[in-house]
Design a protein around this motif. Structure first.
Motif, PDB file in Angstrom:
ATOM      1  N   GLN A 184      46.470  44.930  42.577  1.00 25.87           N
ATOM      2  CA  GLN A 184      45.429  44.721  41.279  1.00 25.87           C
ATOM      3  C   GLN A 184      46.482  44.010  40.279  1.00 25.87           C
ATOM      4  O   GLN A 184      46.059  42.936  39.484  1.00 25.87           O
ATOM      5  CB  GLN A 184      44.764  45.615  40.992  1.00 25.87           C
ATOM      6  CG  GLN A 184      43.594  46.043  41.996  1.00 25.87           C
ATOM      7  CD  GLN A 184      43.171  47.395  41.575  1.00 25.87           C
ATOM      8  OE1 GLN A 184      43.449  48.003  40.568  1.00 25.87           O
ATOM      9  NE2 GLN A 184      42.224  48.019  42.699  1.00 25.87           N
ATOM     10  N   GLU A 194      47.917  40.627  40.951  1.00 23.58           N
ATOM     11  CA  GLU A 194      47.072  39.704  40.992  1.00 23.58           C
ATOM     12  C   GLU A 194      46.593  39.094  39.528  1.00 23.58           C
ATOM     13  O   GLU A 194      46.499  37.912  39.029  1.00 23.58           O
ATOM     14  CB  GLU A 194      45.589  39.856  41.656  1.00 23.58           C
ATOM     15  CG  GLU A 194      44.512  39.039  41.621  1.00 23.58           C
ATOM     16  CD  GLU A 194      44.789  37.779  42.168  1.00 23.58           C
ATOM     17  OE1 GLU A 194      44.190  36.714  41.871  1.00 23.58           O
ATOM     18  OE2 GLU A 194      45.492  37.869  43.127  1.00 23.58           O
ATOM     19  N   TYR A 195      46.562  40.162  38.527  1.00 25.14           N
ATOM     20  CA  TYR A 195      46.327  40.024  37.116  1.00 25.14           C
ATOM     21  C   TYR A 195      47.301  39.456  36.452  1.00 25.14           C
ATOM     22  O   TYR A 195      47.341  38.612  35.841  1.00 25.14           O
ATOM     23  CB  TYR A 195      46.130  41.382  36.556  1.00 25.14           C
ATOM     24  CG  TYR A 195      46.065  41.326  35.050  1.00 25.14           C
ATOM     25  CD1 TYR A 195      44.844  40.803  34.425  1.00 25.14           C
ATOM     26  CD2 TYR A 195      47.047  41.900  34.162  1.00 25.14           C
ATOM     27  CE1 TYR A 195      44.709  40.904  33.009  1.00 25.14           C
ATOM     28  CE2 TYR A 195      46.939  41.402  32.541  1.00 25.14           C
ATOM     29  CZ  TYR A 195      45.841  41.101  32.119  1.00 25.14           C
ATOM     30  OH  TYR A 195      45.513  40.987  30.827  1.00 25.14           O
ATOM     31  N   GLU A 196      48.621  39.700  36.885  1.00 23.20           N
ATOM     32  CA  GLU A 196      49.781  38.954  36.222  1.00 23.20           C
ATOM     33  C   GLU A 196      49.954  37.771  36.518  1.00 23.20           C
ATOM     34  O   GLU A 196      50.907  37.016  36.103  1.00 23.20           O
ATOM     35  CB  GLU A 196      50.972  39.754  36.571  1.00 23.20           C
ATOM     36  CG  GLU A 196      50.883  41.130  35.937  1.00 23.20           C
ATOM     37  CD  GLU A 196      52.160  42.007  36.148  1.00 23.20           C
ATOM     38  OE1 GLU A 196      53.074  41.938  37.165  1.00 23.20           O
ATOM     39  OE2 GLU A 196      52.398  43.231  35.614  1.00 23.20           O
ATOM     40  N   ARG A 197      49.316  37.067  37.676  1.00 23.64           N
ATOM     41  CA  ARG A 197      49.313  35.662  38.107  1.00 23.64           C
ATOM     42  C   ARG A 197      48.571  34.924  37.335  1.00 23.64           C
ATOM     43  O   ARG A 197      48.549  33.843  37.551  1.00 23.64           O
ATOM     44  CB  ARG A 197      49.168  35.745  39.627  1.00 23.64           C
ATOM     45  CG  ARG A 197      50.242  35.928  40.461  1.00 23.64           C
ATOM     46  CD  ARG A 197      49.906  35.519  41.856  1.00 23.64           C
ATOM     47  NE  ARG A 197      49.181  36.256  42.638  1.00 23.64           N
ATOM     48  CZ  ARG A 197      49.406  37.533  43.253  1.00 23.64           C
ATOM     49  NH1 ARG A 197      50.718  37.895  43.544  1.00 23.64           N
ATOM     50  NH2 ARG A 197      48.450  38.098  44.020  1.00 23.64           N
ATOM     51  N   GLN A 198      47.624  35.449  36.698  1.00 20.40           N
ATOM     52  CA  GLN A 198      46.536  34.867  35.660  1.00 20.40           C
ATOM     53  C   GLN A 198      47.317  34.354  34.611  1.00 20.40           C
ATOM     54  O   GLN A 198      48.228  34.847  33.928  1.00 20.40           O
ATOM     55  CB  GLN A 198      45.690  35.660  35.250  1.00 20.40           C
ATOM     56  CG  GLN A 198      44.763  36.134  36.372  1.00 20.40           C
ATOM     57  CD  GLN A 198      43.573  37.243  35.971  1.00 20.40           C
ATOM     58  OE1 GLN A 198      43.274  37.174  34.687  1.00 20.40           O
ATOM     59  NE2 GLN A 198      43.036  37.859  36.933  1.00 20.40           N
ATOM     60  N   PRO A 199      47.021  33.002  34.174  1.00 21.34           N
ATOM     61  CA  PRO A 199      47.768  32.339  33.082  1.00 21.34           C
ATOM     62  C   PRO A 199      47.322  32.900  31.614  1.00 21.34           C
ATOM     63  O   PRO A 199      48.124  33.075  30.860  1.00 21.34           O
ATOM     64  CB  PRO A 199      47.345  30.786  33.135  1.00 21.34           C
ATOM     65  CG  PRO A 199      45.859  30.954  33.670  1.00 21.34           C
ATOM     66  CD  PRO A 199      46.223  32.006  34.929  1.00 21.34           C
ATOM     67  N   GLN A 200      46.130  33.535  31.576  1.00 23.40           N
ATOM     68  CA  GLN A 200      45.594  34.065  30.170  1.00 23.40           C
ATOM     69  C   GLN A 200      45.904  35.697  30.648  1.00 23.40           C
ATOM     70  O   GLN A 200      44.970  36.214  31.354  1.00 23.40           O
ATOM     71  CB  GLN A 200      44.392  33.363  29.983  1.00 23.40           C
ATOM     72  CG  GLN A 200      44.255  32.014  29.576  1.00 23.40           C
ATOM     73  CD  GLN A 200      45.040  32.067  28.169  1.00 23.40           C
ATOM     74  OE1 GLN A 200      45.015  32.765  27.473  1.00 23.40           O
ATOM     75  NE2 GLN A 200      45.504  30.630  28.333  1.00 23.40           N
ATOM     76  N   ARG A 201      46.846  36.239  30.057  1.00 29.17           N
ATOM     77  CA  ARG A 201      46.579  37.948  30.140  1.00 29.17           C
ATOM     78  C   ARG A 201      46.434  38.442  28.865  1.00 29.17           C
ATOM     79  O   ARG A 201      47.338  38.142  28.053  1.00 29.17           O
ATOM     80  CB  ARG A 201      47.980  38.098  30.470  1.00 29.17           C
ATOM     81  CG  ARG A 201      48.181  37.735  32.121  1.00 29.17           C
ATOM     82  CD  ARG A 201      49.357  38.391  32.950  1.00 29.17           C
ATOM     83  NE  ARG A 201      50.414  37.582  32.415  1.00 29.17           N
ATOM     84  CZ  ARG A 201      51.763  38.097  32.628  1.00 29.17           C
ATOM     85  NH1 ARG A 201      52.259  39.163  33.270  1.00 29.17           N
ATOM     86  NH2 ARG A 201      52.862  37.411  32.352  1.00 29.17           N
ATOM     87  N   GLU A 202      45.844  39.270  28.652  1.00 25.19           N
ATOM     88  CA  GLU A 202      45.195  40.098  27.142  1.00 25.19           C
ATOM     89  C   GLU A 202      45.714  41.276  27.116  1.00 25.19           C
ATOM     90  O   GLU A 202      45.684  41.974  26.101  1.00 25.19           O
ATOM     91  CB  GLU A 202      43.770  39.924  27.137  1.00 25.19           C
ATOM     92  CG  GLU A 202      43.282  38.493  26.933  1.00 25.19           C
ATOM     93  CD  GLU A 202      41.673  38.570  27.215  1.00 25.19           C
ATOM     94  OE1 GLU A 202      41.185  39.838  27.171  1.00 25.19           O
ATOM     95  OE2 GLU A 202      41.107  37.530  26.814  1.00 25.19           O
TER      96      GLU A 202
END
Length: 457
Positions: A248, A251-259
């Motif tokens: 998980q 997968e999240y850290e591969r997203q260009p926008q991380r909040e």
């Protein structure tokens, strides 16, 4: 008398699920077999019996204690054995099986050769076992009682409670007050005190190699846990979670926008990974126990992943600082859950990790001592009540939460100048007193707390 315990002893590479109920009994049984060999009595042995007392008798089945005893009698060592060979040593016995005592002398063995006496508590320690070697005569050839005193350490009945070190330590201390005074006098950090004492024992090359081997074993354990799925053994049906959390987070850290900051979630995953490996009987590092083995590796991995400038030299300093603190707890209180409850295991590990992280983040010796005190103070009174006698519930999650506490305590201490009201010595002594006052059913017997309020399915 000095409190310092070598890092190469306090951090020992072994197997799960318990340092006091698996590693310690295996070492005791190995020592008993070695004594039979040394005394020239091995060939006369026709049978070995073992009685597990107190906490070993109460939760020995869930902790794999009978398997560990037979594995030790067969000559296996926790630091080098195949964990699978231990798990099957007693639990897979069938009628007519034999045991190669000390690895060479075959004797008949059966499950009833290991007895359980949970209601009998020997005066030396709640974790006690008696091993008896028999010939064809009615009288035993040899009998020894051992105490598994926490962290994989053992003491034979009749031996001194605090053995004197064969190597004089140049910077000996027995309290945090003395430790801080050494730092002031020498103008050095707590890790430097530990290094001076270690190098007197192991030399610089031997020490650094040993520290690197310890960290490598911790790292391998984390990686194994982060890549393993399935249900943990023992019957509770506990599902491994570390690998799913890793997927998980990746997968999240591969997203260009991380909040959000994922450092705390990774910290939890690291701790879960270690304790899931421990619960499965895998290879772990006792730090300072197996039940609390996830905290120091998790905080160390947090340091390497999320602290700029972190490196291998910092990890050595981290481990040395941790062992300097852990030595104080072991000498002046306890690291045994059967003796002091989980405050002695998870509380000790949290204090060690917090002080060590504070040190590698640039903390002064007094800030380091403050971090360790904060971490220990907020674990006072913590019970050891494993459901089903297994090191799973609440133990696995407890390591993850304590890892967060360790980081929080370190960062809180760094905001001050090291001045604080409650000293580390005071909180360690309070932990000792609390352990003495704690009812036996809350000290690794599975007779109280969650162990009797959670329905096993």
């Amino acid at each position: 008398m000095t409190a310092y315990v070598s890092a190469l002893d306090l951090f020992s590479i072994g197997i799960g699920p318990s340092s006091s109920h698996t590693v310690g009994p295996m070492r005791a049984a190995r020592d008993f077999a070695d004594r039979l060999v040394a005394g020239g009595r091995l060939a006369d042995v026709r049978r070995i019996t073992c009685t597990l007392y107190g906490s070993l008798g109460a939760t020995g089945l869930g902790h794999g204690t009978p398997d560990a005893v037979l594995a030790g009698l067969a000559g296996l060592r926790p630091e080098t054995c195949n964990p699978q060979d231990v798990r099957s040593a007693w639990s897979h016995l069938e009628e007519g099986d034999t045991l190669n005592l000390a690895g060479t002398h075959p004797i008949p063995v059966g499950k009833d050769d290991v007895g359980f006496e949970p209601r009998t508590r020997l005066p030396g320690h709640p974790n006690a076992l008696t091993l008896t070697a028999w010939s064809t005569d009615a009288l035993p050839l040899s009998e020894e009682t051992y105490y598994s005193i926490g962290g994989g350490f053992i003491r034979r009945d009749g031996d001194p409670v605090r053995p004197v070190s064969a190597v004089p330590q140049p910077l000996a201390y027995s309290s945090s007050v003395e430790l801080l005074a050494l730092c002031d006098e020498q103008g050095i950090g707590i890790d430097d005190v530990a290094r001076a004492n270690e190098e007197a024992i192991h030399g610089q090359v031997g020490l650094d190699a040993g520290l690197d081997a310890i960290w490598n074993a911790m790292h391998v354990c984390v990686e194994a846990g982060l890549n393993a799925d399935g249900i943990l053994p023992g019957g509770l049906g506990v599902t491994r979670r570390a690998a799913a959390i890793r997927h998980q987070l990746e997968e999240y850290e591969r997203q260009p926008q991380r909040e959000r900051d994922t450092s705390t979630e990774w910290l939890h995953a690291f701790a879960l990974a270690v304790n899931e490996e421990n619960a499965s009987g895998g290879r772990v590092v006792t730090a300072p126990t197996n039940g609390a083995a996830g905290i120091i590796p998790a905080v160390g991995h947090y340091y390497l992943r999320f602290v700029p400038g972190a490196d291998a030299a910092g990890i050595r300093r981290y481990l040395l600082t941790a062992v300097a603190i852990g030595s104080l707890v072991k000498a002046n209180a306890s690291i045994s859950g059967a003796e002091g409850g989980c405050q002695a295991e998870v509380g000790s590990a949290c204090a060690m990790a917090s002080g060590a992280l504070c040190a590698v983040l640039g903390g002064t010796p007094r800030q380091v001592e403050n971090a360790a005190e904060i971490a220990m103070e907020h674990h006072l009174g913590l019970t050891c009540d494993p459901v089903g006698g297994l090191v799973q519930v609440p133990c696995i999650e407890r390591n993850a939460i304590a890892s967060s506490t360790a980081v929080s305590a370190a960062r809180l201490a760094l905001h001050g100048d090291g001045t604080h009201l409650v000293s580390l010595d005071t909180v360690i002594e309070t932990m000792r007193q609390t352990g003495l006052d704690m009812m036996t059913k809350y000290k690794e017997t599975s007779e109280g707390g969650l162990a009797v309020n959670v329905v096993e399915c």
